[in-house]
Design a protein around this motif. Structure first.
Motif, mmCIF file in Angstrom:
data_model
loop_
_atom_site.group_PDB
_atom_site.id
_atom_site.type_symbol
_atom_site.label_atom_id
_atom_site.label_comp_id
_atom_site.label_asym_id
_atom_site.label_seq_id
_atom_site.Cartn_x
_atom_site.Cartn_y
_atom_site.Cartn_z
ATOM 1 N N VAL A 1 0.362 86.281 94.526
ATOM 2 C CA VAL A 1 -1.030 86.279 94.095
ATOM 3 C C VAL A 1 -1.123 86.986 92.755
ATOM 4 O O VAL A 1 -0.695 88.136 92.622
ATOM 5 N N GLN A 2 -1.643 86.300 91.768
ATOM 6 C CA GLN A 2 -1.960 86.927 90.485
ATOM 7 C C GLN A 2 -3.485 87.009 90.438
ATOM 8 O O GLN A 2 -4.172 86.004 90.476
ATOM 9 N N TYR B 1 0.435 81.220 81.183
ATOM 10 C CA TYR B 1 -0.101 80.070 81.910
ATOM 11 C C TYR B 1 1.021 79.089 82.279
ATOM 12 O O TYR B 1 1.121 78.641 83.424
ATOM 13 N N ASP B 2 1.840 78.743 81.293
ATOM 14 C CA ASP B 2 2.896 77.755 81.533
ATOM 15 C C ASP B 2 3.870 78.231 82.607
ATOM 16 O O ASP B 2 4.324 77.446 83.442
ATOM 17 N N LEU B 3 4.188 79.522 82.590
ATOM 18 C CA LEU B 3 5.084 80.071 83.610
ATOM 19 C C LEU B 3 4.479 79.907 84.998
ATOM 20 O O LEU B 3 5.136 79.422 85.928
ATOM 21 N N LEU B 4 3.224 80.305 85.167
ATOM 22 C CA LEU B 4 2.603 80.246 86.488
ATOM 23 C C LEU B 4 2.374 78.811 86.940
ATOM 24 O O LEU B 4 2.508 78.502 88.135
ATOM 25 N N MET B 5 2.070 77.916 86.006
ATOM 26 C CA MET B 5 1.914 76.507 86.358
ATOM 27 C C MET B 5 3.231 75.937 86.884
ATOM 28 O O MET B 5 3.247 75.182 87.866
ATOM 29 N N ARG B 6 4.328 76.290 86.258
ATOM 30 C CA ARG B 6 5.633 75.827 86.721
ATOM 31 C C ARG B 6 6.010 76.472 88.049
ATOM 32 O O ARG B 6 6.495 75.790 88.970
ATOM 33 N N ALA C 1 7.402 77.018 93.804
ATOM 34 C CA ALA C 1 7.113 77.726 95.051
ATOM 35 C C ALA C 1 6.789 76.745 96.167
ATOM 36 O O ALA C 1 7.283 76.883 97.299
ATOM 37 N N LEU C 2 5.961 75.753 95.875
ATOM 38 C CA LEU C 2 5.617 74.753 96.886
ATOM 39 C C LEU C 2 6.861 74.055 97.409
ATOM 40 O O LEU C 2 7.007 73.821 98.614
ATOM 41 N N ALA C 3 7.766 73.711 96.510
ATOM 42 C CA ALA C 3 9.001 73.035 96.922
ATOM 43 C C ALA C 3 9.852 73.906 97.835
ATOM 44 O O ALA C 3 10.612 73.397 98.658
ATOM 45 N N VAL D 1 1.919 79.971 94.965
ATOM 46 C CA VAL D 1 1.433 80.821 93.884
ATOM 47 C C VAL D 1 -0.082 80.661 93.835
ATOM 48 O O VAL D 1 -0.589 79.538 93.767
ATOM 49 N N HIS D 2 -0.797 81.773 93.880
ATOM 50 C CA HIS D 2 -2.254 81.777 93.795
ATOM 51 C C HIS D 2 -2.642 82.497 92.503
ATOM 52 O O HIS D 2 -2.586 83.728 92.438
#
Length: 332
Positions: free
Chosen positions: A84-85, A100-105, A110-112, A117-118
């Motif tokens: 959680v961020q 942003y790009d790091l958390l989007m990736r 994480a899902l995989a 990631v929240h």
């Protein structure tokens, strides 16, 4: 004798025609206020929470490595953990886009792996989407220049047009942000940027999140993203007097079925995670970014235990203590 000419296969001749006739891939539909935004998760073994980033992706990476969430190559290594961020990724620093790009990736990685990631909405995400650019650093603004083909006016900051496009509902970061909640509950804990005040409307997190998000979609009445008592701005549990703040927090926790609330937004100047209100309020903005002293910290909830993670090691934190009920007045 010259070799015979090779005739192309009819199938090979057909392929370019099929490719030319194939429809172009559709762009993702822009986000809508009515989109489902998941906000409640149960059965999560490990949760790691990190506070305000403020444009410092290097500090963010360092604390995520410290918590075992990413590896030395900045790839997800947290397995089924939830990260959680708690908002305020942008402003004050030049590395907002990289964060942003790091958390989007990491969301996808994480899902995989069975994790999550929240990236919650903070007041600075809202300010950028709504055009309040008071805290955007010059380098941060300039980093968005490639997001718009339209040149900036001679008297405008470099990157202003690209920034506007990037945060719009059709831009690179605007749709991603508009699909995120302000508040989530994981197991028995609420996570939010500022705090959930007793006066927020609704009896469910989906109603609270809709109230916040409606400010980002034109044609709706004013919502919680701008409200000074909304979840992105409220500081009552961080700064309020315990005799007033604790009963208010108890009522909110009871309403949403939680034991504690984890918040960023209000910086702890000593660089340590603070525990308030009998362990029910955890304040995790320790000044992660270089502009605030680069105080690296993360909160870990695992196996019913709560720890602060620092460079120097893991520190156990107090568990919530239920507030005693007020004594009933005696009979006359």
């Amino acid at each position: 004798m010259a070799p015979p000419l090779l005739r192309p296969s009819p199938l090979l001749l057909l392929v370019p025609l099929l490719l030319a006739a194939a429809p172009a891939p559709k762009a993702p539909a822009p986000p809508q206020l009515e989109d489902a935004v998941p906000d409640t998760f149960t059965g999560v073994e490990r949760v790691v929470a990190v506070g305000d980033v403020h444009g410092d992706v290097d500090a963010l990476k360092e604390v995520l490595r410290l918590a075992g969430i990413i590896d030395a190559k900045d790839r997800w290594s947290g397995g089924k953990a939830h990260l959680v961020q708690t908002g305020d990724i942008p402003d004050r620093g030049d590395q907002t886009r990289a964060a942003y790009d790091l958390l989007m990736r990491l969301e996808q990685e994480a899902l995989a792996a069975g994790g999550r990631v929240h990236a919650l909405l903070g007041n600075h995400e809202a300010m950028n989407m709504l055009g309040d650019l008071r805290y955007v650093s010059p380098g941060e603004m300039a980093s968005f220049a490639d997001q718009s083909p339209e040149p900036d006016a001679a008297d405008a900051p470099a990157g202003l047009n690209g920034h506007r496009v990037a945060y719009s509902a059709e831009g690179r970061y605007g749709p991603w942000l508009r699909r995120h909640p302000a508040v989530v509950r994981i197991n028995d804990t609420l996570f939010v940027h500022g705090g959930v005040a007793p006066q927020v409307p609704g009896t469910s997190l989906s109603e609270v999140n809709r109230w916040v998000r409606q400010d980002f979609f034109p044609g709706n009445p004013p919502g919680g993203a701008k409200d000074s008592q909304g979840p992105l701005w409220f500081r009552g549990y961080a700064l309020g007097e315990p005799q007033d703040a604790e009963p208010a927090l108890d009522a909110v926790l009871q309403r949403f079925g939680a034991r504690r609330m984890v918040m960023g937004h209000t910086t702890n100047r000593d660089g340590k995670i603070q525990v308030r209100l009998n362990g029910k309020a955890l304040l995790i903005d320790t000044g992660l970014s270089t502009g605030y002293g680069r105080h690296l910290s993360a909160l870990e909830l695992r196996g019913g235990k709560v720890h602060a993670l620092y460079r120097e090691g893991k520190v156990p934190l107090a568990q919530p203590v239920k507030t005693p009920a007020a004594p009933r007045p005696g009979k006359p």
